[in-house]
Design a protein around this motif. Structure first.
Motif, PDB file in Angstrom:
ATOM      1  N   ALA A 197      -5.271  -2.125  -2.322  1.00 36.65           N
ATOM      2  CA  ALA A 197      -3.975  -2.414  -2.034  1.00 36.65           C
ATOM      3  C   ALA A 197      -3.618  -3.278  -3.464  1.00 36.65           C
ATOM      4  O   ALA A 197      -4.142  -3.394  -4.437  1.00 36.65           O
ATOM      5  N   ARG A 215       0.867  -1.058   0.058  1.00 31.02           N
ATOM      6  CA  ARG A 215       0.073   0.184   0.245  1.00 31.02           C
ATOM      7  C   ARG A 215       0.784   1.258   0.045  1.00 31.02           C
ATOM      8  O   ARG A 215       1.948   1.267   0.611  1.00 31.02           O
ATOM      9  N   HIS A 240      -2.352   4.612   3.783  1.00 32.23           N
ATOM     10  CA  HIS A 240      -3.622   3.688   3.153  1.00 32.23           C
ATOM     11  C   HIS A 240      -4.564   4.827   2.646  1.00 32.23           C
ATOM     12  O   HIS A 240      -5.813   5.227   3.182  1.00 32.23           O
TER      13      HIS A 240
END
Length: 295
Positions: free
Chosen positions: A133, A123, A127
């Motif tokens: 991802a 990632r 995030h």
């Protein structure tokens, strides 16, 4: 200096400029999806897959320094645990969030296989909201060219090569249930399940244990004959023992069987970019033709 507890990928030990030069990446890498895709593509098309240390009678050494000395500083390659550990260290050094996974190579078989393949779940830092991802698979030797989104079930075409992820077996006894995943690759006869995995974190010590099995067990496919792969936009080259196969994205295949063992060092250099040094060419030939088992 603190003790190494075994977490992380020792990105601090990676010579990043040397690695970027090895894969032909220009510029200053940033921890973005665009950079990750470019690094993945450059890695899989620059550093080949090979098991030659095993055939030469030497152990496969993991650890950032040993892997860099082999895959970056020399014209050599490695198998999945070496590739994945190197790529994980590079990504960690750049600033990505990296989690290792292990998979079971099936190649269409239905029986349970040993967990002998290394993958990376990556990632961007923090995030970013809405961003999936990415599954990086730089160590299989046959692509993909770029990471695949996970979760994601779309069929992906990468310069004519086809890949997809599919939900697999779910472990329902756990709370919450753990979703399994399948990697599929498109071949001349359609889609084939390549390997399966779950999103359970693996660590460097797991790579070492599994690599020891892969490199020493008589049941391992990599302890019996030389095996090398080089993947590119327009071809997949495979040396399996003394057979050389070249496959194109549309499935067309060319085979050259029964290569003379004495030719293998030259074939490895010309077709795979793998250059054996010192006495290793003789040792490889002796190991393959059986003329001298004490290699």
């Amino acid at each position: 200096m603190t003790d190494d507890a075994g977490y992380g990928w020792r990105g601090d030990l990676i010579d990043l400029p040397a690695y970027l030069k090895r894969i032909g990446f220009d510029g200053e890498p940033e921890p973005t999806t665009a950079t990750l895709r470019a690094l993945h593509r450059a890695h899989v098309t620059s550093i080949p897959f090979e098991n030659l240390e095993i055939i030469l009678g030497r152990p496969v050494r993991l650890g950032a320094e040993a892997i860099q000395a082999k895959l970056v500083d020399r014209a050599r390659g490695g198998y999945c645990f070496e590739h994945a550990e190197l790529f994980a260290g590079v990504l960690e050094r750049i600033g990505f969030e990296v989690t290792a996974l292990v998979g079971r190579v099936t190649l269409g078989a239905e029986k349970v296989a040993s967990p002998t393949h290394a993958l990376l779940h990556v990632r961007e830092p923090g995030h970013p909201s809405g961003e999936p991802a990415l599954l990086c698979d730089v160590g299989f030797g046959a692509g993909p060219l770029e990471p695949l989104e996970i979760p994601g079930t779309a069929e992906v075409d990468q310069d004519g090569w086809g890949f997809r992820l599919r939900p697999g077996r779910t472990v329902t006894a756990w709370d919450p249930p753990t979703q399994g995943w399948e990697m599929h690759q498109r071949g001349a006869d359609g889609w084939v399940q390549r390997h399966v995995f779950t999103l359970n974190e693996a660590f460097r010590v797991d790579f070492r244990v599994l690599s020891h099995y892969v490199s020493t067990s008589p049941r391992s496919p990599f302890t019996t004959r030389p095996f090398a792969q080089r993947f590119s936009v327009d071809s997949l080259r495979v040396l399996d023992g003394t057979t050389l196969t070249v496959t194109r994205p549309d499935g067309r295949t060319e085979r050259r069987e029964e290569l003379a063992p004495a030719r293998l060092p030259d074939v490895l250099a010309a077709e795979f970019g793998i250059v054996l040094e010192g006495d290793d060419p003789r040792r490889l030939v002796a190991a393959v033709d059986g003329s001298n088992l004490d290699v």
